[in-house]
Design a protein around this motif. Structure first.
Motif, mmCIF file in Angstrom:
data_model
loop_
_atom_site.group_PDB
_atom_site.id
_atom_site.type_symbol
_atom_site.label_atom_id
_atom_site.label_comp_id
_atom_site.label_asym_id
_atom_site.label_seq_id
_atom_site.Cartn_x
_atom_site.Cartn_y
_atom_site.Cartn_z
ATOM 1 N N GLU A 32 -2.899 -6.967 1.230
ATOM 2 C CA GLU A 32 -1.491 -7.331 1.405
ATOM 3 C C GLU A 32 -1.319 -8.809 1.784
ATOM 4 O O GLU A 32 -0.385 -9.459 1.339
ATOM 5 C CB GLU A 32 -0.839 -6.440 2.477
ATOM 6 C CG GLU A 32 -0.726 -4.982 2.044
ATOM 7 C CD GLU A 32 0.137 -4.131 2.987
ATOM 8 O OE1 GLU A 32 1.130 -3.577 2.520
ATOM 9 O OE2 GLU A 32 -0.191 -4.041 4.176
ATOM 10 N N ASP B 287 -14.039 0.439 12.328
ATOM 11 C CA ASP B 287 -13.564 1.413 13.312
ATOM 12 C C ASP B 287 -13.951 2.836 12.931
ATOM 13 O O ASP B 287 -13.102 3.689 12.738
ATOM 14 C CB ASP B 287 -12.042 1.284 13.414
ATOM 15 C CG ASP B 287 -11.517 1.699 14.773
ATOM 16 O OD1 ASP B 287 -12.337 1.996 15.656
ATOM 17 O OD2 ASP B 287 -10.293 1.719 14.931
ATOM 18 N N ARG C 258 1.516 -2.456 0.073
ATOM 19 C CA ARG C 258 0.898 -1.302 -0.580
ATOM 20 C C ARG C 258 1.575 -0.036 -0.080
ATOM 21 O O ARG C 258 2.172 -0.011 1.002
ATOM 22 C CB ARG C 258 -0.601 -1.248 -0.306
ATOM 23 C CG ARG C 258 -0.962 -1.048 1.159
ATOM 24 C CD ARG C 258 -2.444 -0.767 1.313
ATOM 25 N NE ARG C 258 -2.824 -0.710 2.732
ATOM 26 C CZ ARG C 258 -4.017 -0.369 3.150
ATOM 27 N NH1 ARG C 258 -4.965 -0.071 2.273
ATOM 28 N NH2 ARG C 258 -4.296 -0.338 4.440
ATOM 29 N N GLU D 118 -11.471 1.298 4.075
ATOM 30 C CA GLU D 118 -10.890 0.419 3.046
ATOM 31 C C GLU D 118 -11.937 0.113 1.978
ATOM 32 O O GLU D 118 -12.154 -1.038 1.599
ATOM 33 C CB GLU D 118 -10.370 -0.887 3.678
ATOM 34 C CG GLU D 118 -9.368 -0.733 4.796
ATOM 35 C CD GLU D 118 -7.963 -0.310 4.343
ATOM 36 O OE1 GLU D 118 -7.753 -0.033 3.135
ATOM 37 O OE2 GLU D 118 -7.079 -0.224 5.216
ATOM 38 N N PRO E 217 -9.994 -6.227 11.043
ATOM 39 C CA PRO E 217 -10.115 -4.839 11.476
ATOM 40 C C PRO E 217 -10.155 -3.960 10.233
ATOM 41 O O PRO E 217 -9.370 -4.167 9.309
ATOM 42 C CB PRO E 217 -8.805 -4.592 12.246
ATOM 43 C CG PRO E 217 -7.817 -5.503 11.583
ATOM 44 C CD PRO E 217 -8.581 -6.677 11.030
ATOM 45 N N LYS F 209 -2.098 2.979 2.988
ATOM 46 C CA LYS F 209 -1.347 2.411 4.108
ATOM 47 C C LYS F 209 -1.358 3.401 5.263
ATOM 48 O O LYS F 209 -1.193 4.600 5.062
ATOM 49 C CB LYS F 209 0.091 2.126 3.677
ATOM 50 C CG LYS F 209 0.844 1.258 4.673
ATOM 51 C CD LYS F 209 2.216 0.895 4.144
ATOM 52 C CE LYS F 209 2.922 -0.103 5.035
ATOM 53 N NZ LYS F 209 2.266 -1.421 5.006
ATOM 54 N N LYS F 210 -1.544 2.903 6.507
ATOM 55 C CA LYS F 210 -1.730 3.818 7.639
ATOM 56 C C LYS F 210 -0.615 3.759 8.662
ATOM 57 O O LYS F 210 -0.450 4.661 9.470
ATOM 58 C CB LYS F 210 -3.085 3.531 8.296
ATOM 59 C CG LYS F 210 -4.227 3.859 7.364
ATOM 60 C CD LYS F 210 -5.561 3.318 7.818
ATOM 61 C CE LYS F 210 -6.602 3.478 6.731
ATOM 62 N NZ LYS F 210 -6.511 2.441 5.685
ATOM 63 N N ILE F 211 0.174 2.690 8.621
ATOM 64 C CA ILE F 211 1.239 2.541 9.613
ATOM 65 C C ILE F 211 2.410 3.461 9.227
ATOM 66 O O ILE F 211 2.690 3.643 8.050
ATOM 67 C CB ILE F 211 1.661 1.053 9.682
ATOM 68 C CG1 ILE F 211 2.309 0.700 11.011
ATOM 69 C CG2 ILE F 211 2.529 0.650 8.516
ATOM 70 C CD1 ILE F 211 2.346 -0.806 11.272
ATOM 71 N N ALA G 11 -7.692 -5.861 6.155
ATOM 72 C CA ALA G 11 -8.741 -5.617 5.172
ATOM 73 C C ALA G 11 -8.214 -5.110 3.838
ATOM 74 O O ALA G 11 -8.954 -4.967 2.876
ATOM 75 C CB ALA G 11 -9.747 -4.614 5.742
ATOM 76 N N ASP G 12 -6.907 -4.793 3.795
ATOM 77 C CA ASP G 12 -6.342 -4.448 2.489
ATOM 78 C C ASP G 12 -5.959 -5.776 1.827
ATOM 79 O O ASP G 12 -6.256 -6.842 2.342
ATOM 80 C CB ASP G 12 -5.133 -3.509 2.649
ATOM 81 C CG ASP G 12 -4.095 -4.048 3.611
ATOM 82 O OD1 ASP G 12 -4.330 -5.121 4.203
ATOM 83 O OD2 ASP G 12 -3.048 -3.403 3.764
#
Ligand SMILES: Nc1nc2c(ncn2[C@@H]2O[C@H](COP(=O)(O)OP(=O)(O)O)[C@@H](O)[C@H]2O)c(=O)[nH]1
Ligand SMILES: [Mg+2]
Length: 234
Positions: free
Chosen positions: A92, A41, A207, A12, A8, A213-215, A89-90
């Motif tokens: 990590e 997305d 990260r 990125e 997903p 980071k989005k979370i 896709a990062d």
């Protein structure tokens, strides 16, 4: 045997070509094939442009941004492998662990393997080996504890991104979560389907928000609610 690697991606551009190169390069074992499915997305940066230049991947595009859960729900339906794995896709989660996840699945006769970031990993608040993102660490510990308590399973890292699942266990599962509540919903539904879930330790390179980071903590609250909800419904 074939592994479907589901990626997903949302904005990125810094890491997408690197992670796909790593995924392509990793050797899964003799006679083991792979397919790479990317769900973009509605990225607004250079991600799409970069993706379109790459070969050997299947790309699906959402018209507007829906979230990781919606992307994975689509990817589950498109996957043709004997098993699937979610690959962020990062950078990590390092694809070098994929052969290990497969090996553990075979050796322990598991239906699902989670790469656990928290198994044998103590919290360190000071010093050189200080735990990065200590609040996330504690949040993940807490959510995993709740998972153990209300589902009676032995999971140390429910929120891990590395989840490898035999395809047949996805058949009855429809993911409703649009965003990061994917992780608790998927975990709940796999447990309820009777799948044998096994963990193996992995190390990630966390990260920060400055790296995209989005979370956030709100996703932590949503995850807690999902864990409770899916214990009783659906
Ligand atoms: N499809 C999709 N993927 C997303 C979205 N937000 C984040 N992701 C992807 O989900 C993965 C994990 O996101 P990240 O912010 O690193 O969260 P964390 O690693 O779970 O803390 C990355 O591959 C992101 O590109 C989104 O809105 N849609
Ligand atoms: Mg990440």
């Amino acid at each position: 045997m074939k592994l479907s690697i589901l990626i997903p991606v949302y904005n990125e551009q810094e890491t997408i070509s690197k992670i796909i190169a790593l995924v392509k390069r990793v050797k899964l074992g003799r006679g083991f094939g792979k397919e790479i499915i990317v769900i973009n997305d509605a990225s607004t940066d250079q991600t799409v442009k970069i993706l379109n230049k790459l070969k050997g991947i299947r790309i699906y595009n959402h018209k507007r941004n829906k979230g990781k859960g919606a992307a994975i729900n689509l990817a589950f339906k498109k996957a043709t492998g004997d098993m699937v794995v979610i690959q962020d896709a990062d950078l990590e989660y390092d694809p070098k662990y994929l052969p290990k996840l497969i090996e553990v699945m075979k050796r322990k006769k598991a239906d699902v393997v989670y790469g656990s970031r928290l198994k044998n990993y103590p919290l360190r608040l000071t010093g050189k080996k200080r735990t990065p993102l200590a609040l996330h660490y504690l949040g993940n510990k807490f959510l995993s504890l709740i998972t153990r308590l209300i589902y009676g399973v032995n999971i140390t890292d429910m929120e891990t991104g590395y989840k490898m699942i035999k395809k047949e266990f996805l058949e009855g599962i429809n993911i409703k979560s649009q965003r990061f509540d994917l992780e608790p919903e998927l975990t709940a539904k796999l447990i309820k389907s009777g799948a044998k879930i096994v963990e193996t330790p992995i190390r990630t390179i966390p990260r920060g928000y400055n790296e995209g980071k989005k979370i956030t903590w709100k996703d932590g609250i949503a995850a807690l609610w999902s864990l409770i909800k899916y214990r009783f419904v659906d």
